[in-house]
Design an enzyme around this catalytic site. Structure first.
Site, short mmCIF file in Angstrom:
data_model
loop_
_atom_site.label_atom_id
_atom_site.label_comp_id
_atom_site.label_asym_id
_atom_site.label_seq_id
_atom_site.Cartn_x
_atom_site.Cartn_y
_atom_site.Cartn_z
N PRO A 2 -5.05 -68.15 -63.58
CA PRO A 2 -4.38 -69.21 -64.57
C PRO A 2 -2.97 -69.15 -64.63
O PRO A 2 -2.23 -68.00 -65.43
CB PRO A 2 -5.24 -69.13 -65.89
CG PRO A 2 -6.22 -68.26 -65.68
CD PRO A 2 -5.89 -67.38 -64.36
N GLU A 3 -2.05 -69.90 -64.21
CA GLU A 3 -0.86 -70.22 -64.88
C GLU A 3 -0.79 -71.42 -65.24
O GLU A 3 -1.74 -72.07 -65.61
CB GLU A 3 0.15 -69.94 -63.51
CG GLU A 3 0.04 -68.68 -62.81
CD GLU A 3 0.94 -68.50 -61.69
OE1 GLU A 3 2.39 -69.10 -61.70
OE2 GLU A 3 1.05 -67.54 -60.71
#
Length: 271
Positions: A2-3
Site C-alpha cells: 500500500p502506497e
DNA sequence: CTTTACGCCTGACGGC
DNA sequence: TGCCGTCAGGCGTAAA
C-alpha cells in the site's frame, strides 16, 4: 504494497459504508501491531458514530466526535467490509462491528500496520504533525521541492520518499515518477535543476492519479476492499523490471540499491 | 541540522 | 520433502 493510491482506493471503497454508521462492537484478536492497539478501544468508540472517513498521507482516518481511529496498512495490510458472522481467518487482527450489520476487518500478516486511537485533532498527533504536503496540494510544486533540496546531498529518490518533504510517495511510485521525468534516482537532490523538479512534480501527480484510477498496484499482498486486485501493475515501466528493455529506448533496465531500497532505472533515459 | 542503519514481522523463494 | 538463509519494505527511532 500500500502506497498512497492503494490507501486512497481503500478510503473511497469503505467511505460510503462507514460514514454515519455506528460502532456496535470491537474485536481485537492481535494487539501487537506497529503500535499496540489502544487498550479500551471498544469503550471509547462503542455507540459512537463514524462522522467522516478521511486520509492524511498513508493513514486512513475514521473520525469520531472525540477522537480518530488512525489505520495504517503498513506493508501488507488490507481492509475488507463483510457481513456479520464471517469467521475470522489467520492475521485478521481487528474487527469493527457496525450497527448496519457490516464488519470492517483489518488483516495484516506482517503487522507493520496500525489501528491507533488518538484523542482530539489527529493532525496534531506525533504521526501526522510533522508531515509535508499532500502530493495534490497546491503547496507541492517544483519551486517548493527545489527550495527544500538546497544543500541536500541525499539521493533525489530518498528525498521524495521523505514524508517531511511530501507524503504518499513510496518506493514503487518514486521509481516510476523518476523514470517518467528522466531523473536518475541516485542523483543528489541538491543537484537537480528547478525545471526538472517541475517535471518531477507533474510525473508524481500523473503516476499517482493513474494508479488510483487503476485501483492501485497489486504486487504481493495488496487487494482492494472487494478482494479484487489493483490493475496498475501492468502500467509499471521500471519497477521490478530489471533486465527487461526500457519502453522508450530498449536499453536494459537496471536495479541498484539506493538508501536500502531497490531502485530501477534506465541509464540512457535518466540523467 | 542531515544522513544512515536498524528493527519490527511473515511469507515466498532458492539452495541444498 | 524440509530446513534455513535472504529478501521484501513503511516508517519510527537511534546513532553518526
Amino acid at each position: 504494497m500500500p502506497e498512497l493510491p492503494e490507501v486512497e482506493t481503500t478510503r473511497r471503497a469503505i467511505k460510503p459504508l462507514l460514514e454515519h454508521s455506528i460502532v456496535q462492537a470491537v474485536n481485537v484478536r492481535q494487539r501487537k501491531l506497529r503500535w499496540p492497539v489502544t487498550h479500551g478501544l471498544a469503550r471509547r468508540i462503542r455507540g459512537e458514530e463514524i462522522l467522516k472517513v478521511a486520509r492524511r498521507a498513508k493513514y486512513l482516518l475514521l473520525i469520531f466526535r472525540h477522537g480518530t481511529l488512525m489505520i495504517h496498512l503498513g506493508m501488507s495490510g488490507r481492509l475488507r467490509i463483510l457481513p456479520v458472522g464471517v469467521p475470522p481467518g489467520k492475521h485478521d487482527h481487528v474487527d469493527l462491528v457496525l450497527t448496519n450489520r457490516r464488519v470492517l476487518r483489518f488483516h495484516d500478516p506482517r503487522r507493520f500496520g496500525s489501528v491507533l486511537w488518538v484523542r482530539g485533532d489527529p493532525l496534531r498527533s506525533p504521526q501526522l504533525a510533522h508531515l509535508g504536503p499532500e502530493p495534490f496540494d497546491e503547496a507541492f510544486c517544483g519551486q517548493m521541492l527545489f527550495a527544500a533540496a538546497r544543500g541536500r546531498r541525499a539521493a533525489v529518490k530518498n528525498f521524495i520518499m521523505d514524508g517531511r518533504i511530501v507524503v504518499g510517495v513510496g518506493n514503487i511510485y518514486a521509481n516510476e515518477a523518476l523514470f517518467r521525468s528522466g531523473i536518475l534516482p541516485g542523483r543528489s537532490a541538491g543537484r537537480v535543476a528547478l525545471h526538472r523538479y517541475q517535471g518531477l512534480v507533474a510525473a508524481i501527480q500523473e503516476v499517482l492519479t493513474e494508479a488510483i484510477e487503476a485501483g492501485g498496484t497489486t504486487l504481493r499482498d495488496y487487494a482492494q476492499v472487494t478482494g479484487e486486485p489493483g490493475y496498475f501493475e501492468q502500467a509499471l515501466q521500471v519497477y521490478e523490471r530489471a533486465g527487461e528493455p526500457c519502453v522508450n529506448c530498449n536499453s536494459v533496465i537496471r536495479r541498484k540499491v539506493i538508501g536500502q531500497r531497490a531502485s530501477y532505472y534506465c541509464a540512457n533515459c535518466q540523467r
